[in-house]
Motif scaffolding. Structure first.
Motif, PDB file in Angstrom:
ATOM      1  N   VAL A 123       3.242  -3.765   9.200  1.00 11.10           N
ATOM      2  CA  VAL A 123       3.445  -2.316   9.188  1.00 11.10           C
ATOM      3  C   VAL A 123       4.940  -2.014   9.285  1.00 11.10           C
ATOM      4  O   VAL A 123       5.642  -2.513  10.168  1.00 11.10           O
ATOM      5  CB  VAL A 123       2.684  -1.643  10.341  1.00 11.10           C
ATOM      6  CG1 VAL A 123       2.968  -0.148  10.365  1.00 11.10           C
ATOM      7  CG2 VAL A 123       1.182  -1.898  10.186  1.00 11.10           C
ATOM      8  N   ALA A 150      -7.298  -1.393   1.427  1.00  8.72           N
ATOM      9  CA  ALA A 150      -6.872  -2.541   2.226  1.00  8.72           C
ATOM     10  C   ALA A 150      -7.975  -3.589   2.374  1.00  8.72           C
ATOM     11  O   ALA A 150      -7.746  -4.787   2.141  1.00  8.72           O
ATOM     12  CB  ALA A 150      -6.391  -2.070   3.592  1.00  8.72           C
ATOM     13  N   GLN A 182       7.927   1.472   3.032  1.00 10.67           N
ATOM     14  CA  GLN A 182       7.535   0.331   2.192  1.00 10.67           C
ATOM     15  C   GLN A 182       8.539   0.060   1.073  1.00 10.67           C
ATOM     16  O   GLN A 182       8.720  -1.087   0.663  1.00 10.67           O
ATOM     17  CB  GLN A 182       6.148   0.563   1.572  1.00 10.67           C
ATOM     18  CG  GLN A 182       5.015   0.614   2.581  1.00 10.67           C
ATOM     19  CD  GLN A 182       4.547   2.031   2.773  1.00 10.67           C
ATOM     20  OE1 GLN A 182       5.334   2.927   3.089  1.00 10.67           O
ATOM     21  NE2 GLN A 182       3.263   2.258   2.572  1.00 10.67           N
ATOM     22  N   ALA A 197      -2.319 -10.433   3.147  1.00 11.89           N
ATOM     23  CA  ALA A 197      -2.048  -9.300   4.027  1.00 11.89           C
ATOM     24  C   ALA A 197      -1.656  -8.087   3.206  1.00 11.89           C
ATOM     25  O   ALA A 197      -1.477  -8.166   1.982  1.00 11.89           O
ATOM     26  CB  ALA A 197      -0.935  -9.643   5.023  1.00 11.89           C
ATOM     27  N   VAL A 198      -1.512  -6.958   3.906  1.00 10.73           N
ATOM     28  CA  VAL A 198      -1.094  -5.695   3.301  1.00 10.73           C
ATOM     29  C   VAL A 198       0.241  -5.291   3.912  1.00 10.73           C
ATOM     30  O   VAL A 198       0.431  -5.374   5.132  1.00 10.73           O
ATOM     31  CB  VAL A 198      -2.142  -4.593   3.553  1.00 10.73           C
ATOM     32  CG1 VAL A 198      -1.693  -3.268   2.953  1.00 10.73           C
ATOM     33  CG2 VAL A 198      -3.498  -4.999   2.995  1.00 10.73           C
ATOM     34  N   LEU A 199       1.178  -4.877   3.072  1.00 13.65           N
ATOM     35  CA  LEU A 199       2.424  -4.276   3.550  1.00 13.65           C
ATOM     36  C   LEU A 199       2.166  -2.781   3.606  1.00 13.65           C
ATOM     37  O   LEU A 199       2.049  -2.118   2.563  1.00 13.65           O
ATOM     38  CB  LEU A 199       3.576  -4.605   2.604  1.00 13.65           C
ATOM     39  CG  LEU A 199       4.976  -4.174   3.045  1.00 13.65           C
ATOM     40  CD1 LEU A 199       5.392  -4.870   4.323  1.00 13.65           C
ATOM     41  CD2 LEU A 199       5.997  -4.444   1.943  1.00 13.65           C
ATOM     42  N   ALA A 200       2.046  -2.241   4.816  1.00 11.24           N
ATOM     43  CA  ALA A 200       1.500  -0.895   4.981  1.00 11.24           C
ATOM     44  C   ALA A 200       2.392  -0.015   5.837  1.00 11.24           C
ATOM     45  O   ALA A 200       3.305  -0.486   6.521  1.00 11.24           O
ATOM     46  CB  ALA A 200       0.106  -0.989   5.601  1.00 11.24           C
ATOM     47  N   HIS A 243      -3.619   2.511   0.993  1.00  9.95           N
ATOM     48  CA  HIS A 243      -4.188   2.072   2.260  1.00  9.95           C
ATOM     49  C   HIS A 243      -5.716   2.078   2.228  1.00  9.95           C
ATOM     50  O   HIS A 243      -6.359   1.311   2.951  1.00  9.95           O
ATOM     51  CB  HIS A 243      -3.690   2.963   3.395  1.00  9.95           C
ATOM     52  CG  HIS A 243      -2.211   2.879   3.627  1.00  9.95           C
ATOM     53  ND1 HIS A 243      -1.297   3.575   2.867  1.00  9.95           N
ATOM     54  CD2 HIS A 243      -1.494   2.152   4.530  1.00  9.95           C
ATOM     55  CE1 HIS A 243      -0.070   3.299   3.301  1.00  9.95           C
ATOM     56  NE2 HIS A 243      -0.156   2.440   4.300  1.00  9.95           N
ATOM     57  N   ALA A 255      -2.081  -6.965   8.379  1.00 10.22           N
ATOM     58  CA  ALA A 255      -1.073  -6.080   7.785  1.00 10.22           C
ATOM     59  C   ALA A 255       0.270  -6.239   8.483  1.00 10.22           C
ATOM     60  O   ALA A 255       0.331  -6.540   9.678  1.00 10.22           O
ATOM     61  CB  ALA A 255      -1.533  -4.627   7.871  1.00 10.22           C
ATOM     62  N   VAL A 284      -4.351  -0.856   9.217  1.00 11.06           N
ATOM     63  CA  VAL A 284      -5.448  -0.590   8.282  1.00 11.06           C
ATOM     64  C   VAL A 284      -6.713  -1.381   8.623  1.00 11.06           C
ATOM     65  O   VAL A 284      -7.648  -1.419   7.835  1.00 11.06           O
ATOM     66  CB  VAL A 284      -5.013  -0.887   6.831  1.00 11.06           C
ATOM     67  CG1 VAL A 284      -4.081   0.188   6.309  1.00 11.06           C
ATOM     68  CG2 VAL A 284      -4.355  -2.258   6.720  1.00 11.06           C
ATOM     69  N   ALA A 339       0.842  -1.206   0.000  1.00  7.40           N
ATOM     70  CA  ALA A 339       0.000   0.000   0.000  1.00  7.40           C
ATOM     71  C   ALA A 339       0.871   1.248   0.000  1.00  7.40           C
ATOM     72  O   ALA A 339       1.377   1.678   1.041  1.00  7.40           O
ATOM     73  CB  ALA A 339      -0.919  -0.013   1.213  1.00  7.40           C
TER      74      ALA A 339
END
Length: 477
Positions: free
Chosen positions: A81, A58, A85, A68-71, A55, A79, A75, A46
C-alpha cells in the motif's frame, strides 16, 4: 521484470505490506494495470479510474496468479500500500533500469514518435533482445510499465516520451535515464496546451538536457527548433535529415508508384539504397532518425538499409493500408492527428492515388477534428481543408461538429465545387455515404484525433468485404 521480493519492492516504493504471509516471495512476472493481462508471478497496479476501480479486482488477480497488488488501500489480499501508485510505479522502474544496465534509447517529438519507435525497435532487435512500448505508452504510467518489461537479457530499451507541458519529459528521463536521446521535430501538436512552439521546443529539449556527457543526442537537422537543441546538451550530437550538414541523411528521395518512399541512405561509414514498405514521404525522416541510432550502436549501413526496407507497422491505426477484395484501398491512420501529421497523410494519399486515378479510381479524405490546438484550431482546420483541394484530392468527407465544419469551409473557400467536399455529423453518417459512393480502385484515408473515434469508419468499410494483404504490415482476412 527482474526478480524482486515483495519486501524489496516495498522498500523501493516506500510502501507498507498488508496481508503478505511471506515478504520473501518474489515478483517474477509482468507488472500490469489491466486485470486481464495478469500472469502468474506478476504484480497488479490498482488504479482508481473514472469508470473502473482496479482495487475491485484485487481478489480476482491474486486468483489468476498475481503475487500481490500495488494499491492505495488494503484490499484483503497480499498488497503493498502506497499513497501514490504513479510515483511508486516510477520508483520501481527507476530501480529496475538502474540494476539492469540496459542501453536506454528515448525519443520525443511533436509527430512521428510511435512510427519512429517502431522502426528503431525493428532495427535494434536484430542485434539483441529489445523492449519497446506497445502503441504509444509514453506518459508517467505507460513509460514505467514498458521499462518494467525489461529483463537481465534485455540489450536495448526503447522508450517514447510524450509531454503535455514543460517538465514532463524531465520527469520521465529521471525515471529511465537515457544514453541516447532522439528529438524528431517541434510542431503544433498540443500547441493549445503549451502556448506556443517555443514552449514545445523547451519541453522537448528536456530530453537532450538529461543526457550524460558520454551520451548521444540525435537531432533533426531539418528542423531549426530541434537543431538548436545541440546547445542544450553536454552529450555528443549526431544530426539526421536531408540537409547537407546531416551526419545521417537521405539523398535522391522519391516515392514509388504505390506511394512508398525510396532513397539513398548516407552515413559516415558509407551509403546504401532503401525502399520502404511504409507509405508516405514523411517516413523518410523517421527512417533517418532510426538509422542514426542504429549506426551509433554499431550496425553496418547495409544491414540498416535492409532492415528499413523490411520494416512494417507495429502499432495499429497508423497508416494501415488494406485492400478490399473489390479493389477499394482503406488507409486507417485514425489513431491521432495534428496539422503536421495530417499534411503528411494527405500527401501520402495523393501519392498512393496516382496509379488509382490513372485507372479511374478516386482519392477520399475522411477527416475529423485535430484536438488540443487552442486558439489556432480554426486556422489549422481551415488550412487542412484548403490543402485537400490544392492536392487535388477527389473527395473530402469532414466528420463531426465545429472543427469538421471548418475543414469543409476551408475546402469550399479554396475552390472546391459541387459535391467534392461534404460535411457529415458522425462516423455512422460517413460510413453510409462511403458505402453508397465508393467504387473499385478508390483509395480512402481515414484520419482524426483519437478522441473522434474515426477508426470505426475504417473498421466498417473493411467489414463490408474480404480484404487482401498490402505492403507495410496490413491485416489480411
Amino acid at each position: 521484470m527482474i526478480s524482486l521480493s515483495l519486501a524489496e519492492i516495498a522498500g523501493i516504493v516506500g510502501g507498507a505490506m498488508h496481508d503478505i504471509p511471506d515478504p520473501g516471495v518474489a515478483v517474477t512476472g509482468p507488472v500490469v494495470m489491466d486485470s486481464r493481462q495478469v500472469r502468474p508471478g506478476g504484480l497488479f497496479v490498482a488504479f482508481a479510474g473514472e469508470r473502473v476501480d482496479g482495487h475491485d479486482f484485487a481478489a480476482q488477480v491474486i486468483e489468476a496468479g498475481a503475487v500481490a497488488v500495488l494499491a492505495a488501500r488494503p484490499v484483503g489480499v497480499p498488497a503493498i500500500v502506497v499513497p501514490d501508485q504513479v510515483a511508486a510505479l516510477g520508483a520501481l522502474a527507476r530501480a529496475v533500469v538502474s540494476r539492469l544496465g540496459t542501453k536506454v534509447v528515448a525519443l520525443t517529438g511533436s509527430a512521428g514518435k510511435t512510427s519512429t519507435k517502431d522502426l528503431i525497435a525493428q532495427l535494434l532487435q536484430r542485434h539483441g533482445p529489445t523492449v519497446w512500448p506497445e502503441g504509444n505508452l509514453n506518459n508517467e504510467i505507460g513509460l514505467p510499465l514498458t521499462a518494467l518489461r525489461a529483463e537481465e537479457t534485455t540489450r536495448h530499451l526503447v522508450l517514447e516520451m510524450g509531454a503535455r507541458g514543460v517538465g514532463h519529459i524531465r520527469y520521465l528521463a529521471e525515471l529511465t535515464p537515457p544514453e541516447i536521446g532522439v528529438v524528431l521535430n517541434v510542431g503544433t501538436a498540443h500547441i493549445g496546451e503549451f502556448g506556443g512552439r517555443e514552449r514545445i521546443a523547451e519541453a522537448k529539449g528536456e530530453l537532450v538536457e538529461a543526457l550524460p556527457a558520454h551520451g548521444i543526442a540525435v537531432l533533426n537537422a531539418d528542423d531549426p527548433y530541434v537543431s538548436a537543441m545541440a546547445a542544450r546538451t553536454k552529450a555528443r550530437t549526431v544530426f539526421f535529415g536531408e540537409a547537407e550538414n546531416a551526419d545521417v541523411r537521405a539523398e535522391n528521395v522519391r516515392l514509388t508508384e504505390l506511394g512508398q518512399p525510396a532513397f539513398t541512405l548516407r552515413t559516415p561509414s558509407g551509403c546504401s539504397d532503401v525502399t520502404m514498405r511504409l507509405y508516405g514521404e514523411h517516413h523518410v525522416s523517421n527512417a533517418l532518425a532510426a538509422a542514426a541510432v542504429a549506426h551509433e550502436l554499431g550496425m553496418p549501413v547495409d544491414e540498416i538499409a535492409t532492415a528499413l526496407s523490411e520494416a512494417g507497422t507495429l502499432s495499429r491505426w497508423r497508416m494501415e493500408v488494406t485492400e478490399r477484395a473489390d479493389g477499394v484501398t482503406v488507409v486507417n491512420d485514425a489513431y491521432n492527428a495534428n496539422p503536421e501529421s495530417m499534411r503528411a497523410a494527405l500527401r501520402a494519399l495523393v501519392a498512393m492515388g496516382t496509379a488509382a486515378k490513372a485507372k479511374g479510381g478516386r482519392t477520399w479524405a475522411v477527416l475529423g477534428e485535430m484536438a488540443e490546438l487552442g486558439e489556432d484550431s480554426l486556422a489549422e482546420h481551415d488550412a487542412v481543408g484548403r490543402l485537400v483541394v490544392r492536392l487535388n484530392v477527389s473527395k473530402l468527407v469532414a466528420v463531426g461538429g465545429r472543427e469538421a465544419a471548418w475543414l469543409d469551409m476551408g475546402a469550399k473557400n479554396e475552390g472546391s465545387w459541387g459535391e467534392e467536399s461534404v460535411h457529415v455529423s458522425d462516423a455512422r453518417a460517413a460510413v453510409d455515404l462511403l458505402r453508397s459512393e465508393l467504387r473499385p480502385g478508390d483509395v480512402v484515408l481515414v484520419k482524426a484525433s483519437r478522441s473522434v473515434g474515426l477508426e470505426r469508419v475504417a473498421a466498417a468499410l473493411l467489414d463490408d468485404e474480404g480484404v487482401v494483404a498490402c505492403e507495410g504490415g496490413a491485416a489480411t482476412r
